[in-house]
Design a protein around this motif. Sequence first.
Motif, PDB file in Angstrom:
ATOM      1  N   LEU A  55       9.423   5.677 -17.362  1.00 41.08           N
ATOM      2  CA  LEU A  55       9.723   7.035 -16.919  1.00 41.08           C
ATOM      3  C   LEU A  55       9.670   8.014 -18.089  1.00 41.08           C
ATOM      4  O   LEU A  55       9.277   9.170 -17.937  1.00 41.08           O
ATOM      5  CB  LEU A  55      11.099   7.068 -16.256  1.00 41.08           C
ATOM      6  N   ARG A  56      10.062   7.532 -19.260  1.00 39.28           N
ATOM      7  CA  ARG A  56       9.977   8.384 -20.453  1.00 39.28           C
ATOM      8  C   ARG A  56       8.544   8.848 -20.694  1.00 39.28           C
ATOM      9  O   ARG A  56       8.289   9.955 -21.164  1.00 39.28           O
ATOM     10  CB  ARG A  56      10.485   7.630 -21.682  1.00 39.28           C
ATOM     11  N   SER A  57       7.597   7.960 -20.352  1.00 39.61           N
ATOM     12  CA  SER A  57       6.190   8.290 -20.557  1.00 39.61           C
ATOM     13  C   SER A  57       5.625   9.125 -19.420  1.00 39.61           C
ATOM     14  O   SER A  57       4.990  10.160 -19.637  1.00 39.61           O
ATOM     15  CB  SER A  57       5.374   6.998 -20.706  1.00 39.61           C
ATOM     16  N   THR A  58       5.860   8.679 -18.159  1.00 35.09           N
ATOM     17  CA  THR A  58       5.214   9.331 -17.022  1.00 35.09           C
ATOM     18  C   THR A  58       5.849  10.674 -16.670  1.00 35.09           C
ATOM     19  O   THR A  58       5.158  11.615 -16.272  1.00 35.09           O
ATOM     20  CB  THR A  58       5.264   8.419 -15.779  1.00 35.09           C
ATOM     21  N   LYS A  59       7.176  10.786 -16.798  1.00 33.39           N
ATOM     22  CA  LYS A  59       7.860  12.016 -16.391  1.00 33.39           C
ATOM     23  C   LYS A  59       8.162  12.944 -17.551  1.00 33.39           C
ATOM     24  O   LYS A  59       7.952  14.162 -17.465  1.00 33.39           O
ATOM     25  CB  LYS A  59       9.160  11.677 -15.652  1.00 33.39           C
ATOM     26  N   TYR A  60       8.642  12.343 -18.657  1.00 35.05           N
ATOM     27  CA  TYR A  60       9.098  13.176 -19.764  1.00 35.05           C
ATOM     28  C   TYR A  60       8.070  13.294 -20.883  1.00 35.05           C
ATOM     29  O   TYR A  60       8.295  13.998 -21.871  1.00 35.05           O
ATOM     30  CB  TYR A  60      10.417  12.630 -20.305  1.00 35.05           C
ATOM     31  N   LYS A  61       6.941  12.617 -20.738  1.00 37.10           N
ATOM     32  CA  LYS A  61       5.831  12.707 -21.695  1.00 37.10           C
ATOM     33  C   LYS A  61       6.268  12.445 -23.131  1.00 37.10           C
ATOM     34  O   LYS A  61       5.813  13.099 -24.078  1.00 37.10           O
ATOM     35  CB  LYS A  61       5.151  14.089 -21.609  1.00 37.10           C
ATOM     36  N   ASP A  62       7.163  11.474 -23.290  1.00 39.34           N
ATOM     37  CA  ASP A  62       7.658  11.103 -24.611  1.00 39.34           C
ATOM     38  C   ASP A  62       6.579  10.293 -25.331  1.00 39.34           C
ATOM     39  O   ASP A  62       6.271   9.163 -24.955  1.00 39.34           O
ATOM     40  CB  ASP A  62       8.941  10.275 -24.472  1.00 39.34           C
ATOM     41  N   LEU A 101       4.077   5.647 -26.465  1.00 38.78           N
ATOM     42  CA  LEU A 101       2.673   5.250 -26.627  1.00 38.78           C
ATOM     43  C   LEU A 101       2.438   4.437 -27.888  1.00 38.78           C
ATOM     44  O   LEU A 101       1.335   3.914 -28.093  1.00 38.78           O
ATOM     45  CB  LEU A 101       1.783   6.502 -26.644  1.00 38.78           C
ATOM     46  N   TYR A 102       3.476   4.302 -28.712  1.00 40.30           N
ATOM     47  CA  TYR A 102       3.317   3.585 -29.974  1.00 40.30           C
ATOM     48  C   TYR A 102       4.177   2.321 -30.017  1.00 40.30           C
ATOM     49  O   TYR A 102       4.679   1.922 -31.059  1.00 40.30           O
ATOM     50  CB  TYR A 102       3.663   4.515 -31.150  1.00 40.30           C
ATOM     51  N   THR A 103       4.333   1.705 -28.868  1.00 37.75           N
ATOM     52  CA  THR A 103       5.040   0.429 -28.776  1.00 37.75           C
ATOM     53  C   THR A 103       4.015  -0.674 -28.557  1.00 37.75           C
ATOM     54  O   THR A 103       2.812  -0.419 -28.468  1.00 37.75           O
ATOM     55  CB  THR A 103       6.034   0.445 -27.593  1.00 37.75           C
ATOM     56  N   ASP A 104       4.489  -1.918 -28.461  1.00 37.91           N
ATOM     57  CA  ASP A 104       3.565  -3.032 -28.208  1.00 37.91           C
ATOM     58  C   ASP A 104       3.040  -3.015 -26.778  1.00 37.91           C
ATOM     59  O   ASP A 104       2.081  -3.720 -26.451  1.00 37.91           O
ATOM     60  CB  ASP A 104       4.229  -4.380 -28.515  1.00 37.91           C
ATOM     61  N   THR A 105       3.653  -2.209 -25.894  1.00 35.73           N
ATOM     62  CA  THR A 105       3.179  -2.059 -24.513  1.00 35.73           C
ATOM     63  C   THR A 105       3.168  -0.562 -24.188  1.00 35.73           C
ATOM     64  O   THR A 105       4.058  -0.072 -23.497  1.00 35.73           O
ATOM     65  CB  THR A 105       4.087  -2.812 -23.522  1.00 35.73           C
ATOM     66  N   PRO A 106       2.188   0.171 -24.671  1.00 33.61           N
ATOM     67  CA  PRO A 106       2.187   1.634 -24.553  1.00 33.61           C
ATOM     68  C   PRO A 106       2.389   2.136 -23.123  1.00 33.61           C
ATOM     69  O   PRO A 106       1.671   1.762 -22.202  1.00 33.61           O
ATOM     70  CB  PRO A 106       0.785   2.009 -25.054  1.00 33.61           C
TER      71      PRO A 106
END
Length: 278
Positions: free
Chosen positions: A160-167, A171-176
């Motif tokens: 959700l941090r990626s899809t909703k909050y565009k954090d 994107l820089y984790t082992d599972t972006p």
Amino acid sequence: MDLNKIEPYYQNELSTVYNNDCRTMDNFIPNKSIDLIFSDPPFNNSSKYSNWNDNLSENDYIKFTNEWLGQSLHSLKEGGIICIYVPDNLVKIIFDSVDSINQTNFSLPRFNRIDWCIYHYTFGRHNKTKFVSSHCHILVYRKGDKQHIWNRNSILVPSLRSTKYKDKRTLYTDTPGLRTPDDVLYSKRPGDGLSRINGNSKEKVIGHPNQIPEKLVELFILAYSNENSTNLENFGGTGTFGCVSQKLQRQSIIIEISSEYCFDIKNRLSNEKNTRTR
């Protein structure tokens, strides 16, 4: 009785069905042979099962639980997993039974609880005297201390941090952009595959009082077993766990005490294509 001399009710390349009582499975399931068990035992709530009294006294139900859980411990490999699907009122019985088994089986590796998931579903049964019950528990135990199978990458969900909050940090984790699912597994809307199975559900097998969604058990099969694993469903019912195991190319053993239900399981397995669902 010779081990493994009991003839299966049905068998194909991936699945074996036994019309038998799982409390006697030491007679036909070799010890330390199973990687993953999914147990959906009778809830003792007076459901109308074929060939089973679902209204046992408390003492008889506790004895029943001790027996099938004890057999499950024998059949699991060290590091093997058992997932136990129960409502609120049976959680303590499972806890007490596991404690009893651990205290009396000193020669065997112990049951160690590694997770406690909640399955929240839509379309809970209507109730006029209290809040509508809309969840069950899935208690996850490992046999012994050996590392269990854990396929995290097979069950990742969008963050959700990626899809909703565009954090951008996601994107820089082992599972972006992806993360491990929460331990509360919930249906977000009717028809999403996690709703409670009712009479109108596409998955519904007619004539069965209890059935859980394929998508729910798929999650645990993907997480806790590999394609070369042997999975066991000790309360066959409609055979959901065995059918999904078959789709995912796992070997599965299904034990069901009712010959009527075994017939339905056979038909379901025969009609399923042995293809991946993911």
